[in-house]
Design an enzyme around this catalytic site. Sequence first.
Site, PDB file in Angstrom:
ATOM      1  N   ASP A   7       0.843  -1.058   0.124  1.00  9.68           N
ATOM      2  CA  ASP A   7      -0.007  -0.002   0.138  1.00  9.68           C
ATOM      3  C   ASP A   7       0.740   1.164  -0.016  1.00  9.68           C
ATOM      4  OD1 ASP A   7      -2.175   1.256  -0.085  1.00  9.68           O
ATOM      5  OD2 ASP A   7      -1.691   0.945   2.549  1.00  9.68           O
ATOM      6  N   ASP A  20      -0.080   5.132   0.608  1.00 10.48           N
ATOM      7  CA  ASP A  20      -0.454   6.164   2.251  1.00 10.48           C
ATOM      8  C   ASP A  20      -0.252   5.463   2.827  1.00 10.48           C
ATOM      9  OD1 ASP A  20      -0.968   8.205   0.015  1.00 10.48           O
ATOM     10  OD2 ASP A  20      -3.047   6.792  -0.428  1.00 10.48           O
TER      11      ASP A  20
HETATM   12  P1  B16 Z   1      -5.959   9.575  -3.900  1.00 10.67           P
HETATM   13  P2  B16 Z   1      -3.240   3.663  -0.107  1.00 10.67           P
HETATM   14  C1  B16 Z   1      -5.299   5.912  -0.156  1.00 10.67           C
HETATM   15  O1  B16 Z   1      -3.954   5.339  -0.400  1.00 10.67           O
HETATM   16  C2  B16 Z   1      -5.537   7.335   0.901  1.00 10.67           C
HETATM   17  O2  B16 Z   1      -5.098   5.563   2.250  1.00 10.67           O
HETATM   18  C3  B16 Z   1      -6.642   7.472   1.199  1.00 10.67           C
HETATM   19  O3  B16 Z   1      -6.439   7.918   2.490  1.00 10.67           O
HETATM   20  C4  B16 Z   1      -7.368   8.269   0.209  1.00 10.67           C
HETATM   21  O4  B16 Z   1      -8.274   9.260   0.062  1.00 10.67           O
HETATM   22  C5  B16 Z   1      -7.047   7.437  -1.437  1.00 10.67           C
HETATM   23  O5  B16 Z   1      -5.527   6.474  -1.414  1.00 10.67           O
HETATM   24  C6  B16 Z   1      -7.472   7.945  -2.315  1.00 10.67           C
HETATM   25  O6  B16 Z   1      -6.565   9.068  -2.667  1.00 10.67           O
HETATM   26  O7  B16 Z   1      -7.444  10.909  -3.767  1.00 10.67           O
HETATM   27  O8  B16 Z   1      -5.215  11.104  -3.995  1.00 10.67           O
HETATM   28  O9  B16 Z   1      -6.584   9.421  -5.403  1.00 10.67           O
HETATM   29  O10 B16 Z   1      -4.153   3.762   1.417  1.00 10.67           O
HETATM   30  O11 B16 Z   1      -4.551   3.607  -0.450  1.00 10.67           O
HETATM   31  O12 B16 Z   1      -2.515   4.187  -0.971  1.00 10.67           O
HETATM   32 MG    MG Z   2      -2.890   3.597   3.307  1.00  8.44          MG
END
Ligand code: B16
Ligand code: MG
Length: 223
Positions: free
Chosen positions: A11, A13
Amino acid sequence: MTVEIRALLFDLDGVITDTVEFHYLSWKQLTEEEGIPFSREHNELLRGLSRRESLAVILNGRAIEEAVAEDWMRRKNDYYLRYMNDMTPADRLPGVTELLTEARAAGAKTAVASASRNAHAVLERLELLDLFDAIVDAHCVVHSKPAPDLFLWAAGRLNVNPRQAVVFEDGEAGVAAALAGGFRVVGLGQANVAKAHVLAPDLSNVTLSWVAKQLEAIGTLPT
Ligand code: B16
Ligand code: MG
């Protein structure tokens, strides 16, 4: 019994880098402008959810027009990009560089599987693009986490069976997605990852052999 780990799926984030805080600050700005209650506790529920799903959780059942939703998501992302543009390799979380380097040296494949549409740009800022064999993000699949699609797509790109791959996740939705896909899962941090097979505070001191030993100990082995 020996565990063979052929691939590591990360993952982004909260695992590779702490963009969770940037997502929080960006949603906070948007919700303050629109007079919607939003706290750090709410933000924990958003880990791994898509932008659209995150807005739905924030709205908590309140209906808004599609055009308004689109505008709010665009504004939130504009705020997020300002933070993201300042990122550098110093924003890699502890242990990330070491584990990726070890995996590559051992011949294991590596991929990012992220619900973020900004995943590629974030990895570019972190100067990590070369350390991944595949980057799978919200542009690749229709159903985001907790559906297993992002991880299954990544495993397909790496040509490995889910049972030969280990997922590293910090979010409840991501852990559920990985388990649904039949992967071995390492849950990182404190927040809602208890269902993972193995737990660690972060990637500091996490090595391939340590993960293999933990999986051997609980008997969740590839057959
Ligand atoms: P974006 P991951 C996710 O990434 C985040 O954890 C989540 O908080 C966020 O809303 C989502 O990506 C969408 O991100 O707005 O940049 O498209 O944890 O799956 O790497
Ligand atoms: Mg994450």
